[in-house]
Design a protein around this motif. Structure first.
Motif, mmCIF file in Angstrom:
data_model
loop_
_atom_site.group_PDB
_atom_site.id
_atom_site.type_symbol
_atom_site.label_atom_id
_atom_site.label_comp_id
_atom_site.label_asym_id
_atom_site.label_seq_id
_atom_site.Cartn_x
_atom_site.Cartn_y
_atom_site.Cartn_z
ATOM 1 N N HIS A 42 33.941 9.752 26.122
ATOM 2 C CA HIS A 42 33.787 10.885 25.579
ATOM 3 C C HIS A 42 32.506 11.380 25.475
ATOM 4 O O HIS A 42 31.516 10.529 25.892
ATOM 5 N N GLN A 43 32.198 12.509 24.742
ATOM 6 C CA GLN A 43 30.729 13.002 24.716
ATOM 7 C C GLN A 43 30.390 12.825 22.992
ATOM 8 O O GLN A 43 29.308 13.438 22.828
ATOM 9 N N TYR A 44 31.006 11.896 22.477
ATOM 10 C CA TYR A 44 30.586 11.968 20.846
ATOM 11 C C TYR A 44 29.332 10.892 20.699
ATOM 12 O O TYR A 44 29.380 9.815 21.547
ATOM 13 N N PHE A 45 28.399 11.198 19.945
ATOM 14 C CA PHE A 45 27.294 10.145 19.923
ATOM 15 C C PHE A 45 27.262 10.040 18.463
ATOM 16 O O PHE A 45 26.395 9.162 18.064
ATOM 17 N N TYR A 46 28.146 10.532 17.509
ATOM 18 C CA TYR A 46 27.953 10.303 15.987
ATOM 19 C C TYR A 46 29.454 10.432 15.434
ATOM 20 O O TYR A 46 30.299 10.733 16.067
ATOM 21 N N PHE A 47 29.668 9.576 14.171
ATOM 22 C CA PHE A 47 30.884 9.722 13.730
ATOM 23 C C PHE A 47 30.162 9.148 11.950
ATOM 24 O O PHE A 47 29.551 8.694 11.859
ATOM 25 N N CYS A 48 31.239 9.621 11.408
ATOM 26 C CA CYS A 48 31.020 9.524 10.121
ATOM 27 C C CYS A 48 32.438 9.341 9.463
ATOM 28 O O CYS A 48 33.439 9.924 9.628
ATOM 29 N N ALA A 49 32.378 8.446 8.140
ATOM 30 C CA ALA A 49 33.809 8.578 7.281
ATOM 31 C C ALA A 49 34.272 9.597 6.798
ATOM 32 O O ALA A 49 33.523 10.613 6.488
ATOM 33 N N LYS A 50 35.638 10.093 7.038
ATOM 34 C CA LYS A 50 36.042 11.549 6.541
ATOM 35 C C LYS A 50 35.995 11.383 4.911
ATOM 36 O O LYS A 50 36.148 10.462 4.038
ATOM 37 N N ASP A 51 35.833 12.648 4.467
ATOM 38 C CA ASP A 51 35.508 12.907 2.812
ATOM 39 C C ASP A 51 36.790 12.784 2.282
ATOM 40 O O ASP A 51 36.697 12.787 1.091
ATOM 41 N N ASP A 52 37.804 12.385 2.884
ATOM 42 C CA ASP A 52 39.272 12.021 1.999
ATOM 43 C C ASP A 52 39.224 10.550 1.600
ATOM 44 O O ASP A 52 40.133 10.254 0.861
ATOM 45 N N LEU A 53 38.366 9.760 2.318
ATOM 46 C CA LEU A 53 37.929 8.596 1.756
ATOM 47 C C LEU A 53 39.347 7.585 2.340
ATOM 48 O O LEU A 53 39.765 6.780 1.839
ATOM 49 N N SER A 54 40.039 8.250 3.415
ATOM 50 C CA SER A 54 41.111 7.515 3.900
ATOM 51 C C SER A 54 40.713 6.335 4.775
ATOM 52 O O SER A 54 41.663 5.455 4.956
ATOM 53 N N GLY A 55 39.721 6.269 4.988
ATOM 54 C CA GLY A 55 38.963 4.952 5.877
ATOM 55 C C GLY A 55 39.156 5.486 7.707
ATOM 56 O O GLY A 55 38.487 4.802 8.482
ATOM 57 N N TYR A 56 39.428 6.877 7.786
ATOM 58 C CA TYR A 56 39.319 7.300 9.109
ATOM 59 C C TYR A 56 37.854 7.858 9.362
ATOM 60 O O TYR A 56 37.450 8.225 8.285
ATOM 61 N N VAL A 86 35.331 11.042 11.310
ATOM 62 C CA VAL A 86 35.325 12.222 12.186
ATOM 63 C C VAL A 86 34.213 12.096 13.107
ATOM 64 O O VAL A 86 33.116 11.510 12.827
ATOM 65 N N PHE A 87 34.372 12.639 14.101
ATOM 66 C CA PHE A 87 33.312 12.213 15.328
ATOM 67 C C PHE A 87 32.509 13.711 15.668
ATOM 68 O O PHE A 87 33.191 15.021 15.677
ATOM 69 N N ALA A 88 31.255 13.414 16.189
ATOM 70 C CA ALA A 88 30.439 14.691 16.345
ATOM 71 C C ALA A 88 29.735 14.548 17.829
ATOM 72 O O ALA A 88 29.313 13.289 18.134
ATOM 73 N N ARG A 89 29.508 15.561 18.279
ATOM 74 C CA ARG A 89 28.531 15.479 19.651
ATOM 75 C C ARG A 89 27.035 15.728 19.566
ATOM 76 O O ARG A 89 26.345 15.384 20.386
ATOM 77 N N ASN A 90 26.663 16.331 18.447
ATOM 78 C CA ASN A 90 25.427 16.661 18.061
ATOM 79 C C ASN A 90 24.983 16.325 16.575
ATOM 80 O O ASN A 90 26.164 16.323 15.754
ATOM 81 N N ILE A 91 23.563 16.151 16.261
ATOM 82 C CA ILE A 91 23.318 15.918 15.039
ATOM 83 C C ILE A 91 23.581 17.052 14.274
ATOM 84 O O ILE A 91 23.903 16.585 12.898
ATOM 85 N N GLU A 92 23.577 18.217 14.346
ATOM 86 C CA GLU A 92 23.974 19.313 13.359
ATOM 87 C C GLU A 92 25.489 19.110 12.779
ATOM 88 O O GLU A 92 25.654 19.351 11.752
ATOM 89 N N GLU A 93 26.295 18.994 14.001
ATOM 90 C CA GLU A 93 27.551 18.844 13.422
ATOM 91 C C GLU A 93 27.951 17.487 12.671
ATOM 92 O O GLU A 93 28.528 17.482 11.669
ATOM 93 N N HIS A 94 27.263 16.453 13.012
ATOM 94 C CA HIS A 94 27.249 15.163 12.266
ATOM 95 C C HIS A 94 26.622 15.405 10.812
ATOM 96 O O HIS A 94 27.304 14.998 9.955
ATOM 97 N N ASN A 95 25.446 16.097 10.858
ATOM 98 C CA ASN A 95 24.792 16.216 9.458
ATOM 99 C C ASN A 95 25.924 17.085 8.168
ATOM 100 O O ASN A 95 26.175 16.608 7.240
ATOM 101 N N ARG A 96 26.694 17.943 8.912
ATOM 102 C CA ARG A 96 27.726 18.708 8.105
ATOM 103 C C ARG A 96 28.812 17.431 7.709
ATOM 104 O O ARG A 96 29.300 17.945 6.645
ATOM 105 N N ASN A 97 29.256 16.789 8.414
ATOM 106 C CA ASN A 97 30.304 15.853 8.355
ATOM 107 C C ASN A 97 29.777 14.910 7.284
ATOM 108 O O ASN A 97 30.370 14.364 6.339
ATOM 109 N N ALA A 98 28.496 14.585 7.404
ATOM 110 C CA ALA A 98 27.929 13.486 6.641
ATOM 111 C C ALA A 98 27.733 14.047 5.031
ATOM 112 O O ALA A 98 27.813 13.349 3.952
#
Length: 351
Positions: A309-323, A325-337
């Motif tokens: 895939h083209q993902y370079f970032y990932f972050c734990a979901k804010d529902d604290l489920s243990g799953y 979310v993945f992001a292709r760029n730093i902007e998207e990742h920062n929002r998830n983080a």
């Protein structure tokens, strides 16, 4: 004529009495023989083991044990119906001089002959040795030592004495080993299992990703610490392979936790990223020098079969489920983080 007849009758009566005596003696001998044979048969073939609720009971005989230990141990289990019969047959078959260590399963209704043969010839039953989800070889040694005779200290010493063995050598699974396996025997078995696990197919997949089997295990150990969700392991592995391909730092939080040695950390902070350790993948690019845990088969195969895939970032979901979310760029990742940090703050998780 009368005298001759009287003499004949006397002799005939004597012969009758003699025959009766002989038959009487033979009868007694036969009865004694039958009694001896019955006792012999009883000692050999009548049930000598009676277990609670008819369930199997394990008898453990440590290395170096003598016959007295065996008698005391089997008596302490409370399953032996006839101690005299057990000792009688043991003495006659030479078992006191031929005690074998190991784990022996005593089944309800087992007779003395079966019991004696099992113990005398060392026909022990293997134990199932299970290990998984372990942080280090020290944890491995502790877990395994509860399942075989070798203690944790001897296992750790044997591992440390061998330069070619580390956490990557051990493939978590269920194995059948004899209970009296020593530390060296355990490592020999694990090395053989490692060679079997790394078959041509897995080696080829590792080569296609420009990784050695050991490097696959190192990356798999990071994947294992990132998620307990097997379904997303190939996606996370794909992120790290993308970063390695572009020579980015892995920036894997589990490596920082490993570097600190504090496994209670739930929230990685900027201060942790300043740790000077080869396991600090924020500071040093590439793979760390070794596994940060004993990687699972699922994580190893996730690396070998990583999702493209083209993902370079990932972050734990804010529902604290243990799953994640993945992001292709730093902007998207920062929002998830930011969402995840807010969730941690709301749940008062600050460290």
């Amino acid at each position: 004529m009368t005298g001759i007849r009287q003499t004949y009758n006397i002799n005939r009566n004597k012969n009758r009495r003699a025959r009766r005596s002989v038959f009487g003696i033979l009868g007694v001998i036969i009865l004694i023989a039958i009694a001896v044979l019955l006792r012999y048969y009883f000692y050999l073939y009548s049930p000598i083991i009676k277990t609670p609720d008819g369930k199997d009971v394990s008898l453990y005989i440590p290395t170096g044990s003598d016959y007295q230990y065996v008698k005391n141990e089997i008596n302490s289990l409370g399953v032996l119906k006839n101690k005299r019969a057990f000792n009688w047959l043991g003495q006659r078959t030479g078992y006191p001089e031929d005690v074998h260590p190991g784990r022996y399963v005593l089944s309800d209704g087992m007779n003395n002959q079966e019991l004696n043969t099992m113990l005398r010839y060392g026909h022990q039953t293997p134990v199932k040795v299970v290990f998984n989800n372990l942080r280090s070889v020290a944890h491995l040694a502790g877990r395994v030592s509860k399942q075989i005779e070798a203690d944790s200290t001897s296992i750790i010493e044997a591992i440390n004495a061998c330069d070619t063995i580390d956490a990557a050598t051990f493939i978590p699974n269920t194995y059948q080993l004899y209970w009296n396996t020593d530390a060296e025997g355990f490592l020999t078995r694990m090395a053989a299992e490692y060679r079997t696990f790394w078959n041509d197919s897995r080696k080829q997949k590792a080569k296609e990703k420009k990784l050695t089997p050991r490097e696959v295990s190192i990356l798999a150990s990071i994947v294992d610490r990132e998620t307990a969700k097997t379904s997303e392991m190939p996606t996370i592995a794909g992120v790290y392979l993308n970063r390695l391909r572009l020579r980015w730092p892995l920036q894997a939080d589990p490596t920082l936790i490993y570097a600190t040695g504090d496994y209670s950390i739930r929230r990685v902070l900027n201060s942790h990223k300043k740790i000077d350790s080869p396991y600090n993948t924020y500071k040093y690019a590439g793979l760390p020098p070794g596994p940060i845990c004993i990687p699972s088969i699922a994580a190893i195969d996730a690396v070998l079969n990583a999702e493209k895939h083209q993902y370079f970032y990932f972050c734990a979901k804010d529902d604290l489920s243990g799953y994640h979310v993945f992001a292709r760029n730093i902007e998207e990742h920062n929002r998830n983080a930011a969402k995840y940090r807010k969730a941690l703050n709301n749940n008062k998780i600050y460290k």
